[in-house]
Design an enzyme around this catalytic site. Sequence first.
Site, PDB file in Angstrom:
ATOM      1  N   GLU A   1     -29.529 -35.614  11.705  1.00 42.55           N
ATOM      2  CA  GLU A   1     -28.570 -35.785  12.803  1.00 42.55           C
ATOM      3  C   GLU A   1     -29.395 -35.767  14.079  1.00 42.55           C
ATOM      4  O   GLU A   1     -29.776 -34.720  14.578  1.00 42.55           O
ATOM      5  CB  GLU A   1     -27.534 -34.647  12.750  1.00 42.55           C
ATOM      6  CG  GLU A   1     -26.289 -34.930  13.534  1.00 42.55           C
ATOM      7  CD  GLU A   1     -26.273 -34.199  14.838  1.00 42.55           C
ATOM      8  OE1 GLU A   1     -26.542 -34.872  15.868  1.00 42.55           O
ATOM      9  OE2 GLU A   1     -26.013 -32.995  14.858  1.00 42.55           O
TER      10      GLU A   1
ATOM     11  N   CYS B   1     -25.912 -33.729  21.807  1.00 42.33           N
ATOM     12  CA  CYS B   1     -26.281 -35.027  21.236  1.00 42.33           C
ATOM     13  C   CYS B   1     -25.136 -36.008  21.408  1.00 42.33           C
ATOM     14  O   CYS B   1     -25.328 -37.212  21.328  1.00 42.33           O
ATOM     15  CB  CYS B   1     -26.726 -34.896  19.793  1.00 42.33           C
ATOM     16  SG  CYS B   1     -25.508 -34.105  18.789  1.00 42.33           S
TER      17      CYS B   1
HETATM   18  C1  UN1 Z   1     -24.819 -31.493  18.980  1.00 42.94           C
HETATM   19  O1  UN1 Z   1     -24.908 -31.731  20.164  1.00 42.94           O
HETATM   20  O2  UN1 Z   1     -25.861 -31.421  18.252  1.00 42.94           O
HETATM   21  O3  UN1 Z   1     -19.076 -33.033  19.115  1.00 42.94           O
HETATM   22  C2  UN1 Z   1     -23.554 -31.196  18.274  1.00 42.94           C
HETATM   23  C3  UN1 Z   1     -19.609 -32.155  19.834  1.00 42.94           C
HETATM   24  C4  UN1 Z   1     -19.866 -30.812  19.220  1.00 42.94           C
HETATM   25  C5  UN1 Z   1     -21.120 -30.819  18.428  1.00 42.94           C
HETATM   26  C6  UN1 Z   1     -22.318 -31.362  19.106  1.00 42.94           C
HETATM   27  N1  UN1 Z   1     -18.748 -30.467  18.385  1.00 42.94           N
HETATM   28  O4  UN1 Z   1     -19.916 -32.356  21.002  1.00 42.94           O
END
Ligand code: UN1
Length: 502
Positions: free
Chosen positions: A259, A293
Amino acid sequence: MEFLKTLGIEGINPGTSTGRKHIESKETISSFTPTNGEKIATVGVTSREQYDRVVEEAQKAYQVWSNMPAPQRGEIVRQIGQKLREYKEPLGKLVTYEMGKIYQEGLGEVQEMIDICDFAVGQSRMLYGKTMHSERPEHRMYEQWHPLGIVGIISAFNFPVAVWSWNAMIAAVCGNVMIWKGSEKTPLCGVAVQKIVAKVLKENDLPEGIFNLVTGDRQVGEWMTEDTRIPLISATGSIRMGKEVGKTVASRLGKTILELGGNNAIIISEHADIEMAIRATVFGAVGTCGQRCTSTRRLIIHESVYDQVKERLMNIYDNITIGDPLEETTLVGPMIDQDAINNMQNALKEIEKEGGKVIYGGDVLEEDGFYVRPALAEVENHYEIVQEETFAPILYLMKFKDMDEAIAMHNGVKQGLSSAMFTLNMREAETFLSARGSDCGIANINIGTSGAEIGGAFGGEKETGGGRESGSDAWKAYMRRQTNTMNWGDSLPLAQGIDFDV
Ligand code: UN1
């Protein structure tokens, strides 16, 4: 700092643990709070010898854990969820203090852990396999799912606790044992979670080795990725890191869940509810100080509403409170460290070099800690800097004339994590969600790019790595599928009607 005490965090903390046992090490790293740059505490670094001890404990524990009925494993995960509810506030505070996201988001992150526990409890009674009709008489065919063994979890600083739980809680109900290496920028979060889990392990008299923690830099991660005793590595982080992890694990034919980075965009159509679009954009772009992310990095705006959107954004950005993330009124906390600030500053220079224009913010605040003013920039999609994921609160504004052009721009990057369109036009919405629309793992209508719920599978395409974690049937990646054929008759017919008389 009452919450540190409540969580059992001390000045010096062991960073290696097999569950209840914490193993001291000579070498340590320091954890600093980005809120003012001060040192919080030190955490022991896992040595090679300690690492091997952890793997051996995990192998032993696997024999016990994988033989427990899945619903009983679910019961342990249910209790972990309960403990997390008890510790939600102190743990949320630690996330905020060590990582820098605002307290609301710190609490949200712990809630995400609680949610995945609930989900995993249900899943523990739903590890379904299919049955098939055999082509041979008096034969039964079915498939069942078995655990893999040790699951290695490598997580990043920006979600220092939730991403572990997406992996660990699902992997646990599937019957795996876990070795977790968190980011060396947020080692105390790992220590605190390990201590919460340890209480549940103790109350249930469970052996060492089910939930393990290791601490350190790349070296520890490399031990894990090279280790044939770990059949699956689930890694969250940069594309550069993911390419290395992917290569190393693939070279030993291990499995990965990757990921990695996103370059997430929102398309604002001429038919959008503009106010809603703007609110979602601001949360996506400046939430977690642009360090999710799923953060919104590109805004693709229809030319007829471009000026209006730009002006509203500049206005809102002007009123955003930046500061101590533990303060209730703060909306934007600090970045993680000086490197993150430097990266952002370099990106801003690149934008201007390539012909773009920073129209708002980007400056570093003159305060202790790593505070910046979120930036808005007018750019073109093909700029090299726009093609990269800069892990910072920089929002790129771009104009489009027609929807085909917008979708082409949208998909015209290497990453494919999250995406969104704001429109009240049904044809536009359905086109965006269709095979010729967004090429991302997550595609939303009238919702921003960040803040996904745990119930869906989370992950993305292209250089985002292709892995899926969390909800839906992501559990299958933590298990091996076995096809079983049972002959309950008294003859031995061969498949495909082959005649082979001996
Ligand atoms: C991440 O930034 O690695 O959808 C995960 C989202 C959060 C998870 C982010 N529930 O922004």
